[in-house]
Design an enzyme around this catalytic site. Structure first.
Site, PDB file in Angstrom:
ATOM      1  N   CYS A 172     -35.156  18.312 117.459  1.00  0.00           N
ATOM      2  CA  CYS A 172     -35.973  17.805 118.564  1.00  0.00           C
ATOM      3  C   CYS A 172     -36.395  18.909 119.522  1.00  0.00           C
ATOM      4  O   CYS A 172     -37.463  18.837 120.135  1.00  0.00           O
ATOM      5  CB  CYS A 172     -35.206  16.737 119.348  1.00  0.00           C
ATOM      6  SG  CYS A 172     -34.490  15.424 118.337  1.00  0.00           S
ATOM      7  N   CYS A 184     -37.219  12.446 116.818  1.00  0.00           N
ATOM      8  CA  CYS A 184     -37.184  11.354 115.834  1.00  0.00           C
ATOM      9  C   CYS A 184     -38.494  10.567 115.835  1.00  0.00           C
ATOM     10  O   CYS A 184     -39.045  10.260 116.882  1.00  0.00           O
ATOM     11  CB  CYS A 184     -36.006  10.428 116.121  1.00  0.00           C
ATOM     12  SG  CYS A 184     -34.415  11.272 116.104  1.00  0.00           S
ATOM     13  N   CYS A 200     -35.428  16.087 123.085  1.00  0.00           N
ATOM     14  CA  CYS A 200     -34.538  14.966 122.791  1.00  0.00           C
ATOM     15  C   CYS A 200     -34.394  14.038 124.001  1.00  0.00           C
ATOM     16  O   CYS A 200     -34.659  14.409 125.139  1.00  0.00           O
ATOM     17  CB  CYS A 200     -33.178  15.479 122.328  1.00  0.00           C
ATOM     18  SG  CYS A 200     -32.137  14.206 121.555  1.00  0.00           S
ATOM     19  N   ASP A 201     -33.887  12.855 123.715  1.00  0.00           N
ATOM     20  CA  ASP A 201     -34.004  11.678 124.580  1.00  0.00           C
ATOM     21  C   ASP A 201     -33.809  11.887 126.073  1.00  0.00           C
ATOM     22  O   ASP A 201     -34.668  11.553 126.873  1.00  0.00           O
ATOM     23  CB  ASP A 201     -33.003  10.614 124.124  1.00  0.00           C
ATOM     24  CG  ASP A 201     -33.281  10.116 122.726  1.00  0.00           C
ATOM     25  OD1 ASP A 201     -34.213  10.631 122.087  1.00  0.00           O
ATOM     26  OD2 ASP A 201     -32.561   9.216 122.262  1.00  0.00           O
ATOM     27  N   LYS A 202     -32.652  12.411 126.492  1.00  0.00           N
ATOM     28  CA  LYS A 202     -32.330  12.402 127.922  1.00  0.00           C
ATOM     29  C   LYS A 202     -33.070  13.473 128.698  1.00  0.00           C
ATOM     30  O   LYS A 202     -33.141  13.416 129.932  1.00  0.00           O
ATOM     31  CB  LYS A 202     -30.814  12.557 128.124  1.00  0.00           C
ATOM     32  CG  LYS A 202     -29.993  11.522 127.390  1.00  0.00           C
ATOM     33  CD  LYS A 202     -30.443  10.100 127.680  1.00  0.00           C
ATOM     34  CE  LYS A 202     -29.811   9.092 126.752  1.00  0.00           C
ATOM     35  NZ  LYS A 202     -30.245   9.196 125.341  1.00  0.00           N
ATOM     36  N   GLU A 210     -24.496   4.852 122.863  1.00  0.00           N
ATOM     37  CA  GLU A 210     -25.405   4.028 122.061  1.00  0.00           C
ATOM     38  C   GLU A 210     -24.670   3.504 120.835  1.00  0.00           C
ATOM     39  O   GLU A 210     -23.825   4.199 120.269  1.00  0.00           O
ATOM     40  CB  GLU A 210     -26.617   4.857 121.616  1.00  0.00           C
ATOM     41  CG  GLU A 210     -27.522   5.248 122.762  1.00  0.00           C
ATOM     42  CD  GLU A 210     -28.736   6.047 122.324  1.00  0.00           C
ATOM     43  OE1 GLU A 210     -29.617   6.268 123.154  1.00  0.00           O
ATOM     44  OE2 GLU A 210     -28.795   6.441 121.136  1.00  0.00           O
ATOM     45  N   SER A 240     -29.573   2.663 120.707  1.00  0.00           N
ATOM     46  CA  SER A 240     -30.566   3.660 120.348  1.00  0.00           C
ATOM     47  C   SER A 240     -31.925   2.987 120.257  1.00  0.00           C
ATOM     48  O   SER A 240     -32.033   1.791 119.980  1.00  0.00           O
ATOM     49  CB  SER A 240     -30.200   4.287 119.010  1.00  0.00           C
ATOM     50  OG  SER A 240     -31.304   4.980 118.457  1.00  0.00           O
TER      51      SER A 240
END
Length: 559
Positions: free
Chosen positions: A50, A195, A123-125, A444, A470
């Site tokens: 990511c 992702c 990535c996510d955060k 998650e 998630s």
């Protein structure tokens, strides 16, 4: 340019000679001292695809800043890979990292009196953390997403990391062989980028475009596409315009902007993590925005994109179809958005009006003929969640579920039970002590939910947790239950066999039993130290965004 800029505090006048001496050692010269200093905050790391390419985006971004008359100043911050830490103790660090990232950006920008900020995220955060930091600082800036990975290929079908997690469940159920699982594992992540489905990273990247903090179109370009470098350079030039015009984050982050973002999440059946993150960003911006806004958004806005985890396509397909602009244009034409300023200096509606639809595309539908008549989540209240919880509806059409509770004290215990195939159709799997404080860190539950789906139980089993999900999760899943078990919430009092009844239309989630007289026995968790102990003590309820900060009120007055 503004007459007085922040960085003058470290570079102007005889008393700042020591600071200038140190800055000269970094290559800054007399001409540079006359220019604004622009922070490039990078979340580059080699631990995950990511973020592995984000260093490549920094140079064209720097060049864009230089060409527009600024001095780029680089620094890094941390990131935690959700996909790698999923299902382990390491996942507890993920949501905590959001706070640390936001704090670290604030500290460096304030500590060095920098004039504007560009945050490169992956990535996510890292995405919501960047927005939180910008809102907190309220200095001109923008967020630039590194983009999604291309889909993997297995047996001529597009796959993502979602398929790997579900493959674990399928292998445990004897539906695929270990060799087949390994083939999926090898092909799912073909290279750099986040992702590929409408999971948390892509959901939040789109949300920030709808909020106006990311330049429209920049986040859509996939990670390895040649145009990504051009977008980086554009962002470098744009941040200088933002500084010159003094466009601050909190002039963009209005109540209507947050409603636009929530509606966008609903229209794409995006990740329920967006609930946590948008609440947290709103709090930092001093904007009144409650968890109930998401239920309104879901009822108002149908699902008009056919994206994974519940649909057929991935972010790469959405980009080719017309991207966020096309999704937004559909919503705009249906009256589901309000016009709002954006970081480009142009209004949201002006940006969306430039959407170009690829003929024959099947990814974005219309509001008149949607994929589903209501959005992908809802907010429920009741005897099990008096302060609210979030139900995820992506991947199914169920609006009701009633069944007996199967209670587990942690994600690990629940995953072990799923792998042993002791979960039966009709069960309501309850996972507690995984909330923001009790986890700590609100893990998650993708390992569990994907294993349930992989065993063919996705349509017949519900899951309830004070943790979260998630973006790759789908099925009848209820998370963010508040108060959490660690705070003595009703979920802590459940016992195996208790009947749980959920009604999405009525917005209710109840235990069909009087549990109020049951004693609450706090979980005997491990002794916490360091960042974990600090987070557990400070973190707020999930219904308030699970934040640890004390945000400045920016006097937003929009109603």
């Amino acid at each position: 340019m503004k007459k007085e800029i922040n960085s003058n505090a470290i570079k102007c006048g005889p008393t700042r000679a020591p600071a200038r001496a140190m800055l000269r050692a970094t290559g800054i010269n007399d001409e540079d001292f006359k220019k604004p200093f622009i922070a490039i905050v990078n979340t580059w790391s080699t631990v995950t695809p990511c973020n592995i390419h984000l260093n490549l985006l920094a140079e064209p971004l720097r060049q864009g800043i230089r060409d527009a008359g600024g001095v780029p100043v680089d620094f890094n911050t941390i990131m935690i890979s959700d996909g790698i830490s999923m299902g382990t103790e390491g996942m507890k660090a993920s949501l905590m990292s959001r706070e640390v990232i936001a704090d670290s950006i604030e500290l460096v920008v304030r500590g060095h009196s920098l004039d504007a900020v560009v945050v490169i995220v992956g990535c996510d955060k890292t995405i919501p953390a960047a927005a939180m930091a910008l809102a907190r600082l309220n200095v001109p800036g923008l967020v630039f997403y590194g983009g999604s990975t291309a889909p993997g290929k297995c047996n001529s079908k597009d796959i993502t990391i979602q398929n790997v997690f579900e493959g674990v469940g399928a292998y445990a159920a004897g539906k695929i062989t270990e060799s087949e699982l390994k083939d999926i594992e090898k092909q799912a992540c073909p290279g750099a980028g986040a992702c590929g489905g409408q999971f948390t990273a892509n959901t939040m990247a789109m949300a920030l475009s709808m909020l106006g903090l990311s330049p429209m179109g920049a986040n859509d370009v996939p990670a390895t596409h040649p145009d990504k470098l051009k977008e980086a350079e554009r962002c470098g030039k744009l941040v200088m315009e933002v500084l010159e015009k003094n466009i601050t984050p909190c002039s963009i982050l209005t109540e209507s902007a947050f409603r636009n973002a929530a509606n966008g999440v609903s229209a794409t059946a995006g990740s329920t993590n967006a609930v946590l993150h948008l609440l947290a960003i709103a709090r930092e911006a001093g904007v009144s925005f409650s968890i109930d806004e998401f239920d309104v958004a879901s009822r108002l806005t149908p699902v008009i994109t056919d994206l994974k985890p519940g649909g057929r396509f991935v972010a790469f397909d959405l980009y080719k179809a017309g991207g966020t602009r096309l999704v937004g244009k559909r919503m705009m034409e249906a009256g589901l958005l309000k016009d709002n300023p954006t970081v480009s200096g142009r209004s949201l509606f002006t940006e969306l009006g430039e959407a170009e639809e690829t003929p024959g595309q099947q990814v974005v539908l219309s509001v008149q003929k949607p994929l589903k008549p209501r959005g992908g989540f809802g907010i429920l209240y009741g005897s099990l969640a008096p302060e609210g919880c979030v139900v995820k509806l992506a991947g199914h059409g169920k609006l009701h579920f009633t069944g007996p509770a199967r209670v587990f004290e942690s994600e690990d215990d629940a995953f072990a039970a799923v792998q042993k195939k002791t979960i039966k159709p009709g069960d309501v799997v309850v996972i507690r002590n995984e909330g923001p404080s009790g986890g700590p860190g609100m893990r998650e539950m993708l390992a569990v939910t994907a294993a349930i789906v992989g065993q063919g139980l996705g349509d017949s089993v519900a899951l309830i947790t004070d943790g979260r999900f998630s973006g790759a999760t789908y099925g009848f899943m209820v998370g963010h239950v508040t108060p959490e078990a660690a705070k003595g919430g009703p979920i802590a009092l459940l016992r195996d066999g208790d009947i749980i009844k959920m009604d999405v239309e009525a917005r209710t989630i109840d235990v069909v039993a009087d549990i109020s007289s049951r004693p609450w026995i706090p979980s005997q968790s491990n002794h916490l130290t360091g960042a974990y102990a600090k987070y557990a003590k400070l973190v707020s309820s999930a219904s308030e965004g699970a934040v640890t900060g004390f945000p400045f009120q920016h006097n937003q007055t929009e109603k």
